[in-house]
Structure formats: C-alpha cells, structure tokens
Design a protein around this motif. Structure first.
Motif, mmCIF file in Angstrom:
data_model
loop_
_atom_site.group_PDB
_atom_site.id
_atom_site.type_symbol
_atom_site.label_atom_id
_atom_site.label_comp_id
_atom_site.label_asym_id
_atom_site.label_seq_id
_atom_site.Cartn_x
_atom_site.Cartn_y
_atom_site.Cartn_z
ATOM 1 N N LEU A 25 0.678 -1.339 -0.163
ATOM 2 C CA LEU A 25 -0.028 -0.293 0.242
ATOM 3 C C LEU A 25 0.768 1.544 -0.313
ATOM 4 O O LEU A 25 0.235 2.330 -0.276
ATOM 5 N N LYS A 26 2.386 0.790 -0.132
ATOM 6 C CA LYS A 26 3.209 2.193 0.512
ATOM 7 C C LYS A 26 2.756 2.628 -1.272
ATOM 8 O O LYS A 26 3.070 4.099 -1.070
ATOM 9 N N GLU A 27 3.325 2.000 -2.394
ATOM 10 C CA GLU A 27 3.273 2.713 -3.319
ATOM 11 C C GLU A 27 1.738 2.705 -4.112
ATOM 12 O O GLU A 27 1.257 2.169 -4.426
ATOM 13 N N ASN A 28 1.561 3.729 -4.420
ATOM 14 C CA ASN A 28 0.279 4.260 -5.311
ATOM 15 C C ASN A 28 0.673 2.947 -6.278
ATOM 16 O O ASN A 28 1.605 3.329 -7.449
ATOM 17 N N PRO A 29 -0.462 3.113 -7.201
ATOM 18 C CA PRO A 29 -0.993 1.341 -7.974
ATOM 19 C C PRO A 29 -0.947 2.441 -9.471
ATOM 20 O O PRO A 29 -0.855 1.676 -10.215
ATOM 21 N N ARG A 30 -0.886 3.835 -9.347
ATOM 22 C CA ARG A 30 -1.385 3.857 -10.629
ATOM 23 C C ARG A 30 -0.622 5.758 -10.504
ATOM 24 O O ARG A 30 -1.749 6.550 -10.572
ATOM 25 N N PRO A 31 0.566 5.414 -10.535
ATOM 26 C CA PRO A 31 1.886 6.755 -10.551
ATOM 27 C C PRO A 31 0.825 7.476 -11.527
ATOM 28 O O PRO A 31 1.259 8.747 -12.029
ATOM 29 N N GLU A 32 0.469 7.254 -12.647
ATOM 30 C CA GLU A 32 0.313 7.652 -14.225
ATOM 31 C C GLU A 32 -0.971 8.746 -14.264
ATOM 32 O O GLU A 32 -0.826 9.630 -15.070
ATOM 33 N N GLU A 33 -1.726 8.314 -13.224
ATOM 34 C CA GLU A 33 -2.682 9.420 -13.562
ATOM 35 C C GLU A 33 -1.944 10.835 -12.807
ATOM 36 O O GLU A 33 -1.598 10.418 -11.665
ATOM 37 N N GLU A 34 -3.237 11.172 -13.292
ATOM 38 C CA GLU A 34 -3.181 12.509 -11.792
ATOM 39 C C GLU A 34 -4.049 12.400 -10.339
ATOM 40 O O GLU A 34 -5.147 11.366 -10.601
ATOM 41 N N ALA A 35 -3.647 13.180 -9.855
ATOM 42 C CA ALA A 35 -4.362 13.092 -7.855
ATOM 43 C C ALA A 35 -5.958 13.058 -8.041
ATOM 44 O O ALA A 35 -6.680 13.998 -9.063
ATOM 45 N N ALA A 36 -6.571 11.897 -7.876
ATOM 46 C CA ALA A 36 -7.628 12.158 -7.252
ATOM 47 C C ALA A 36 -8.220 13.384 -6.535
ATOM 48 O O ALA A 36 -7.518 14.322 -6.378
ATOM 49 N N GLY A 37 -9.122 13.838 -6.291
ATOM 50 C CA GLY A 37 -9.862 14.996 -5.825
ATOM 51 C C GLY A 37 -11.923 15.174 -5.436
ATOM 52 O O GLY A 37 -12.164 14.540 -6.237
ATOM 53 N N ILE A 38 -12.673 15.683 -4.495
ATOM 54 C CA ILE A 38 -13.120 15.250 -3.972
ATOM 55 C C ILE A 38 -13.352 17.253 -3.813
ATOM 56 O O ILE A 38 -12.439 18.255 -3.362
ATOM 57 N N VAL A 39 -14.577 17.699 -4.910
ATOM 58 C CA VAL A 39 -14.997 18.835 -4.251
ATOM 59 C C VAL A 39 -17.091 18.043 -3.730
ATOM 60 O O VAL A 39 -17.973 17.921 -4.151
ATOM 61 N N LEU A 40 -17.139 19.171 -3.113
ATOM 62 C CA LEU A 40 -18.052 19.802 -1.984
ATOM 63 C C LEU A 40 -18.663 20.959 -2.454
ATOM 64 O O LEU A 40 -17.802 22.039 -1.985
ATOM 65 N N VAL A 41 -19.814 20.855 -2.713
ATOM 66 C CA VAL A 41 -21.278 22.177 -3.145
ATOM 67 C C VAL A 41 -21.950 22.388 -1.883
ATOM 68 O O VAL A 41 -22.847 21.114 -1.779
ATOM 69 N N GLY A 42 -21.901 23.604 -1.256
ATOM 70 C CA GLY A 42 -23.317 23.398 -0.520
ATOM 71 C C GLY A 42 -24.260 24.238 -0.880
ATOM 72 O O GLY A 42 -24.612 23.929 -1.988
ATOM 73 N N ASP A 43 -24.798 25.701 -0.016
ATOM 74 C CA ASP A 43 -25.938 26.104 -1.223
ATOM 75 C C ASP A 43 -26.401 27.136 -2.130
ATOM 76 O O ASP A 43 -26.659 27.573 -2.318
ATOM 77 N N SER A 44 -24.595 27.781 -1.726
ATOM 78 C CA SER A 44 -23.986 28.715 -1.922
ATOM 79 C C SER A 44 -23.221 28.590 -2.873
ATOM 80 O O SER A 44 -22.718 27.229 -2.387
ATOM 81 N N ALA A 45 -23.126 29.184 -4.397
ATOM 82 C CA ALA A 45 -22.272 28.789 -5.332
ATOM 83 C C ALA A 45 -20.725 29.322 -4.432
ATOM 84 O O ALA A 45 -19.751 28.894 -4.588
ATOM 85 N N GLU A 46 -20.411 30.276 -3.350
ATOM 86 C CA GLU A 46 -19.267 30.556 -2.451
ATOM 87 C C GLU A 46 -18.345 29.267 -1.862
ATOM 88 O O GLU A 46 -17.618 29.226 -1.348
#
Length: 775
Positions: A684-705
C-alpha cells in the motif's frame, strides 16, 4: 449542517487525462426451456453448466495509461466492436480471437480539446458522443462539465454536430436501437428520438429518476432506471404496460438505486434470439425473461464465475447465437460464456462458508477461488439476505440447529455471531497450527496475538479497521481517552459558541461512534456479566460530549438535522459503516471549518487515509493519531473467519482458508479494511496508478461561495511509516456484542438527552442483558 456524505453532496472526481407480443398480454407464457440453455436445477447429479472463457482484448486496451470507460456493440455485419476513448475502436470477426483497429480520426480530434463523457455505438459502426470542450483559463485548460455538446459520427467517420436548446436540461445519455435509430435521454428524464439528418428531435415520454442501462428488442425499449424499469413500445409509439415481474425482480435483487459508479452498472441486459426475449445479468447470474411474461428463468449462476465477483463491475452485455453470452467488465476484461451440457451443473467437490450478513471481502474471495478451481463449488450462505423475512434471531436459531446436528457449514464468518458461545461448546477449531503452517502468508503477529483467547486462536480477520482521532494538533495532544475527549469538546464549546465541535448531532451518532472502541470493555466473559463501572463511565462521557455539541445549535436546527438524518438513513440500527463514523469524513469537515475534532475509522488508502495525510501535510494545525476509547490500543476486525470443528480435516477447507490470507486476496484494493497480510499491507506504500493525476473531491453547499475542493495525494513515505507504526502498536481487539450495543443505544439515548441518569440506565441495561448473557 451540510453533512457532506449524509446529504450526498460529494462529487469524487478522478481527474483523468484524455478523453412475446405486446406488453398487454401479461399472461403470456414463457418459451419452452429447450429454447435456452440453463444450468440444471442447482442440485448434484444434474448436468450442464456455463463455462467462462476470457477473450484477450487488444493489447493497447489492456495496458492503457489511464482508467477508461469501455463500450461494446455487436454490429449488423456480425462483427464484435469494442472501444475506449484512449485507444479507439477495434473490430473482431471471430468473437474476439483476433482484433483489427478501425480508424477513428474524429476521436483524436475530440480528445485533444475536450473531455468525452459518453459514447453510444450504433449497430452500423457509427457513434453518438457527449463531450465538454476545454476552455483556456488563468489556471490552465479546464472543461465545463455543465455545458455538454453533442455530435453524431457515421460509420465512415463523418461528423455532424447536434443543436440542443437547453443547457439546464442537457442530454445525459444516447442510445441506439436495433434498427439504428438514435434516442436521447435528458437529465430531467425526457426521452427523445433524434433525427440524424436534420436538427429536429421528437419527445417520446418522460420517466422518473435517472436512466442506468437500456436494451432494445425489435419492438421494445427497456430502460433500467434508478426508480423503475420502464418498457416503451417502439412500434406502437407508447409506454407499454408495467412489466411487474421484471420490475420486482430487479428491485428485489439489485435494489432501487442500481448504479455502481458513473462508468459501470449493477445490472445489464440484452435481447435474446427469440422475439421479445431479453436476458438480464447481475451478480446473481443471467436470467431469461419474455417481456410481459410471468417468470424470470435463471440460465447461469453468477456464483461460479466472474459475475459473482463484487469488484468486477459491469459495462456491457451481449447475447450471441446458441445462447452464448459476452460480458464486458470494467477491469477491463471481456468474458465469453459457453454452455457445456456434459459437465455437472454443480461441481462434485463442495465446501460451504456462512455469514450472518454478506461480507464483501468473502464474496470476492469466493469468486476468485471458484474461478481458479472450477472443479470445486464453494457455497457461500448468507443468513440475512435482502429478500428474507427472517430476523437475526431466526437466522441464528437456524444456524445453531444445523451446527448442533453436524450439518453446518465448513467455515464461519463470526462477525455478529456469538463466537464465545461457539468456542465454549467446542464448535470451532483452534487455528494456531493452521496459521503457523501458512509460511507463505505472513500475517501481522500482533493482530493474531490480540485475537487469541487463553492461548488458542479461534478466528482470524481477513481485514481490520483502525480507529483514528483527527483535528487540531494542540487539542489532540491532550486527548488520551473518553474522559479527555469530553474535556476537549467542552473546552472547545466554550471557545466556540456556534457550530460543530465533534460533528455528532444525534444521540445515536454519539453512542454508535464512541462504542466502537469501548463496547469490548463492557463484558466480563468469565463471569458472564457487564462491567457496570465501565458502562457507567461510558454514558457519563457520552452525555458530556453530546450536550456540549448540541449547545451550539438552535432547537430548529437540531430538529431539521434530525429530520434529514432519519430521511437519509431511514434507520434500522446504524453501524460503523455510517459516514459519521469514518475518520476521513470528519477530517474533511474539520478542513471545511464545520467542526473542530473527530473520531472514526480508517479502512483503506485510496481517498481515505490518503485524504487524512494530505490534509495533515497541507494544514499546519491539522493532525491525526490513534484513537483509544475504553479498549486500549484496539482495532476492529472485519471478516473474522473460523473453521468449524472437524472441517479442518478436509484439505479443500484448509486450501480456501489459506487462500483468504494470500496476496491474491489481500492485495485487492477494497475499502472494507486494511489487509492483515504484512506483504500486502507493505504494498500500500506505493501508488498503484502513478501515471494518473491525483484524485480530488469537490463539496458544494447551498451557495456558489460554499465550495470546498481538495486534490488528494498518495500518502508520503513518512505518513505511511506512521500508519504502519500505528498498526504494529495495536494489541487488543475491539470485541463487539451487537445485542448489548443495541441495548446501550436504546437506553443510553435517555441519558444523553437528560431524561435518565447513567446509573439508572446501567441498572436497566444489566437487568435486560442478564438473561442473554447467561445463555
């Protein structure tokens, strides 16, 4: 209050580069079984079974640099077409024995300046495409996923752009019918027929929920939606009468929300050779159904091939002549299923494994072992299935009767089973010698030692989960146990009049989160009694934490949250799988400044521990550490497998037991827990998909801000070493007794909201638990 998981506001983005007759005749009988091969009757002695043969995909698709979505179609020419956005289209005239690339210059054009979200392949070799163009911004090229564009590419590669008026009600999917007609499905559930030559489109009908998968016969369009199965009569130009048999079958076996992720499905379907016959495939197997007919006929058992493997996500399904099937899996893997009438429908050699509830890791291991050993049948029995009317008590009684009579399973998954009782009655084998012989599979010795009872080892977990404390670095330094956690929460509440402190807003959330690392300290197994002092202290500290938390919210806010909470979970008993008991969930809310500290489980690397370590490296005041409740240095075992007394004499049972802890199983990327195999954990120490860009999360609330985003990096060598240190530090199992925990949650809730004192509640719990403990 915007709980990012509970309210389903999380978007996890992999940032990838590249790009019968009419339905009214409900009494119509099924076609004779001789028209379709089927696998005997599931009993020993019956003959005939489908065998799985892997089709070798084009080399470029097997070793693509990035994760791809795959597409498949059987062309009018009889050729098999497969495609992904990185490598284009390949054709085979011999069912996959050989492949020839087909030029798709249009694909390269779109991939260079757009993100392709969906492709539909036409039976004539054309395609319909949904894409979003890249736009130049100050931070670089991005694509606008909310402004999709559409085009049709004919079989010769000529491209025609579609005009679509609405940006809000955009096209979500394209489908091609058997006759090559193109249909579009919008995000608001409208289905249109598209004119390939002009700019017009005709609305046919509207459905509720999202479309997941669609298949066509000459007469019908069958849509498997998130809410219903919709059948549309293409020839009649109207919705057909509800196919209740098909609808109930899908609902009972797959559920109302079918999708696994954006690129795969839990159920797929295709037209058969007979008129208005479709075949439906899911993890349980392949079933034949006449549209409007009265039965679902199983023709292939999914437990004996890759269909039953929960990690083999479905992307496509074809029915070939002579009742053969081709299934495209996301791995990518393409499998051809051919019926052999001369082999037993159930292999002669059989072993069985039982769990009260289905265990994802065990199901995966069974499928892999079955694939490697087609001569052996592993019967995986689940006591409480989705369609059973049994209670947990009923299932346990049935199991106990079988165990006492000697007709029980070979292996037991002891999660939620009375393991101590089975040990006392001599129903379990001491695994010490068996585990010692597994020299090729080195397991964490401290985890094995923690599972021993008076020197004997009656179960070994397949996975384990690690409790972590996350939050402000200075605050964490003072938190060592429940009491000091309560001190910290009260202190932080004094410093912060409003908002969340620990992110637990209901009595149930507080009790179930804290008991995971405490309930193992409540039972005195030798005396079969509850430790009243420990239990009283637990309720005292839980009340302090709960009261301090809710002090930052108004009555209206709490009532609103409680209403949303019940609606989201529609709870039966909640469990550690709930988002409020996951360490990374709390870490994100801390980063969003929605709370200050959090406790929960860590169960894997990808977007879980990686997320926590990413925040720790980006934010100076954020940290994490091993969490200890009333069980010191504890961990939660997952998939506690034991061998029933006497079954260890069967070499197949031992082989399967060894297989569970082999790198083949332990290396799998599953978010059910960390592997107990040391070599697999080290990987688990090694990234199994090093060629891919990092994953990310986006959390959207009630407003655009109100937007939070995070690019999740694979854990550094330093963070992984720290995680490994925690693993080697744990020495105790957080043993769980579900019946005691349910009592504590039921009665303890009165303590938290102040209608009962801890001592009174403990007396009530002791009284109700006494009979159960004495059994």
């Amino acid at each position: 209050m915007q709980r990012w998981t509970a309210c389903l506001l999380v978007v996890v983005i992999a940032l990838l580069s590249g790009c019968a007759k009419g339905g009214d005749e409900t009494e119509q009988s099924e076609a004779p079984s001789s028209l379709a091969a089927s696998e005997g009757n599931g009993e020993k002695g019956s003959m005939g079974r489908y065998l799985e043969h892997e089709i070798t995909l084009p080399e470029a698709m097997l070793h693509s640099e990035y994760t791809q979505r795959h597409y498949m179609q059987r062309l009018d020419s009889g050729e098999l077409a497969v495609m992904d956005t990185a490598n284009g289209m390949y054709l085979s005239k011999d069912q996959g024995a050989t492949w020839e690339p087909k030029e798709t210059p249009w694909l390269e054009t779109y991939c260079s300046n757009a993100y392709i979200s969906m492709i539909a392949l036409s039976p004539d070799g054309g395609a319909a495409v949904i894409y979003s163009s890249f736009e130049e911004t100050e931070s670089g090229d991005i694509y606008d996923a909310y402004v999709p564009q559409y085009c049709y590419v004919d079989a010769d590669g000529n491209v025609k752009e579609f005009t679509w008026e609405s940006k809000e009600n955009y096209i979500y999917q394209f489908w091609f019918g058997k006759d090559g007609r193109l249909y579009a499905y919008t995000i608001q559930g409208e289905v249109y027929e598209m004119d390939l030559e002009g700019e017009t489109h005709k609305e046919l009908f509207q459905m509720e929920g999202l479309s997941e998968y669609v298949c066509f016969t000459k007469q019908y369009m069958v849509i498997f939606g998130t809410r219903d199965v919709v059948v549309y009569d293409i020839q009649g130009g109207m919705l057909a009468k509800e196919d209740k048999i098909l609808q109930d079958f899908v609902k009972d076996n797959v559920g109302s929300n079918k999708n696994v992720d954006a690129n795969s499905y839990r159920v797929v379907a295709a037209e058969g050779e007979q008129e208005n016959v479709i075949y439906v495939a899911y993890s349980g197997g392949v079933y034949r159904h006449v549209i409007g007919g009265a039965a679902m006929e199983q023709v292939m058992d999914g437990t004996m091939n890759s269909l039953g493997n929960p990690m083999m996500l479905l992307e496509g399904f074809l029915v070939l002549p002579d009742n053969e099937f081709i299934i495209f899996y996301q791995e990518p893997k393409l499998c051809h299923y051919i019926f052999d009438p001369d082999i037993p429908s159930v292999p002669e050699e059989e072993i069985s494994i039982y769990s009260l509830e289905e265990n994802y890791t065990i199901r995966q291991a069974v499928s892999l072992f079955q694939r490697e050993h087609p001569e052996v049948y592993i019967r995986y029995e689940v006591g409480l299935t989705k369609d059973t009317a049994l209670t947990a008590e009923d299932a346990l009684k049935n199991l106990n009767t079988r165990l006492m009579s000697g007709s029980g399973p070979s292996l037991l998954v002891l999660d939620k089973l009375p393991a101590d009782s089975y040990q006392e009655k001599g129903m379990l084998t001491d695994l010490s010698g068996i585990v010692y012989d597994m020299k090729e599979n080195k397991l964490f010795s401290n985890l094995l030692d923690a599972c021993r009872d008076e020197g004997k080892l009656f179960y070994v977990p397949v996975r384990f989960q690690l409790p972590l404390l996350v939050g402000d670095k200075e605050e964490l330094a003072h938190i060592k146990d429940l009491s000091s956690l309560a001190d910290a929460v009260e202190k932080l509440r004094k410093e912060n009049e409003k908002g969340g402190i620990i992110g637990l807003l209901t009595e149930e959330e507080v009790l179930r989160t804290l008991l995971m690392t405490s309930s193992g300290a409540w039972i005195d197994k030798k005396n079969k009694a509850l430790n009243e002092e420990k239990l009283t202290d637990f309720l005292v500290q839980a009340r302090r934490i709960y009261q301090a938390e809710i002090a930052g919210y108004s009555k209206e806010e709490l009532e609103d949250y409680q209403e949303n909470y019940q609606e989201q979970w529609n709870t039966g008993p909640a469990s550690e799988e709930m988002p409020y008991a996951v360490a990374s969930t709390h870490a994100v809310d801390i980063a969003r400044e929605a709370q200050k500290v959090g406790v929960g489980l860590s169960y894997g690397m990808n977007c879980e521990f990686n997320l926590i370590s990413t925040l720790a490296n980006q934010k100076e005041d954020f940290d994490y550490q091993l969490w200890q409740g009333q069980v010191e240095k504890g961990f939660l075992p997952v998939g506690m497998v034991g061998i029933c007394e006497g079954a260890e004499k069967n070499p197949l049972v031992l082989e399967f037991f060894h297989f569970l802890y082999s790198e083949t199983v332990q290396d799998l990327d599953m978010l059910t827990g960390f592997p107990v195999n040391e070599t697999s954990f080290a990987s688990l120490k090694e990234n199994p998909r090093p060629e891919e860009e990092a994953a990310g999360i986006v959390l959207v609330g009630d407003s655009a801000e109100d937007i939070f985003s995070l690019e999740v990096q694979w854990s550094s060598e330093k963070d992984f070493a720290r995680l490994l240190g925690y693993v080697k530090e744990i020495t105790n199992v957080c043993e769980r007794d579900r019946r005691i925990e349910e009592l504590v949650c039921e009665i303890g809730a009165k303590v938290l909201h102040g209608s009962e004192e801890p001592e009174e509640a403990v007396a009530e719990i002791v009284k109700k638990a006494s009979i159960y403990l004495a059994e």
